[in-house]
Write a protein that holds these residues in place. Structure first.
Motif, PDB file in Angstrom:
ATOM      1  N   THR A   1       0.860  -1.169   0.000  1.00 49.92           N
ATOM      2  CA  THR A   1       0.000   0.000   0.000  1.00 49.92           C
ATOM      3  C   THR A   1       0.901   1.225   0.000  1.00 49.92           C
ATOM      4  O   THR A   1       1.798   1.336   0.840  1.00 49.92           O
ATOM      5  CB  THR A   1      -0.922   0.010   1.235  1.00 49.92           C
ATOM      6  OG1 THR A   1      -1.704  -1.178   1.228  1.00 49.92           O
ATOM      7  CG2 THR A   1      -1.829   1.224   1.222  1.00 49.92           C
TER       8      THR A   1
ATOM      9  N   THR B   1      -3.139   3.612  -1.899  1.00 48.42           N
ATOM     10  CA  THR B   1      -3.478   2.757  -3.026  1.00 48.42           C
ATOM     11  C   THR B   1      -2.694   1.460  -2.905  1.00 48.42           C
ATOM     12  O   THR B   1      -1.511   1.472  -2.569  1.00 48.42           O
ATOM     13  CB  THR B   1      -3.097   3.451  -4.353  1.00 48.42           C
ATOM     14  OG1 THR B   1      -3.636   4.760  -4.372  1.00 48.42           O
ATOM     15  CG2 THR B   1      -3.597   2.672  -5.541  1.00 48.42           C
ATOM     16  N   THR B   2      -3.349   0.353  -3.214  1.00 48.16           N
ATOM     17  CA  THR B   2      -2.674  -0.944  -3.237  1.00 48.16           C
ATOM     18  C   THR B   2      -2.055  -1.142  -4.614  1.00 48.16           C
ATOM     19  O   THR B   2      -2.715  -0.943  -5.634  1.00 48.16           O
ATOM     20  CB  THR B   2      -3.672  -2.076  -2.943  1.00 48.16           C
ATOM     21  OG1 THR B   2      -4.252  -1.850  -1.659  1.00 48.16           O
ATOM     22  CG2 THR B   2      -2.982  -3.426  -2.950  1.00 48.16           C
TER      23      THR B   2
END
Length: 101
Positions: A20, A33-34
Motif C-alpha cells: 500500500t 493505493t494498493t
C-alpha cells in the motif's frame, strides 16, 4: 543497519508482492493505493499509470508512506514493513524492462 534486521527486511520484501502506497493529494489529504511491486534488494519498484492520481500526486510531492504485509488469522502473527520514502520515476526504458516480471 544491523545485518539481522536487513536480512529480515529482505526476506519480507522477497516473499510479498503487494504494498500500500500513500501519497499526498493537492488538498493535503493522504491517498492510499494498493499496488504490486518488485524489489532489487532494498530498492522497490511499482507501476502506476502516467495519468493516474497517484502519478500526479508524486509529480507534485515525491514523499510516500508504504506498508507491505499479508493477512493472517492470528492477529499476533502479523509481520510486515512500514516506512517513509521518496519515489523517483523510472525514466530509463532499460531499467524498467529489467525489473518488470
Amino acid at each position: 543497519m544491523d545485518e539481522a534486521i536487513r536480512r529480515r527486511i529482505l526476506d519480507l520484501l522477497d516473499t510479498h508482492r503487494i504494498m500500500t502506497v500513500a501519497t499526498l493529494r493537492p488538498d493535503g489529504w493522504p491517498q492510499a493505493t494498493t499496488v504490486g511491486y518488485v524489489n532489487e534488494g532494498l530498492v522497490l519498484y511499482f507501476l502506476c499509470g502516467l495519468d493516474s492520481q497517484k502519478a500526479r500526486n508524486l509529480a507534485r510531492d515525491d514523499r510516500v508512506s508504504l506498508t507491505i504485509d499479508h493477512d493472517t488469522p492470528d492477529i499476533m502473527a502479523i509481520a510486515g514493513l512500514s516506512m517513509a520514502a521518496r519515489a523517483t520515476p523510472v525514466l530509463d526504458a532499460g531499467e524498467a524492462e529489467r525489473v518488470l516480471p
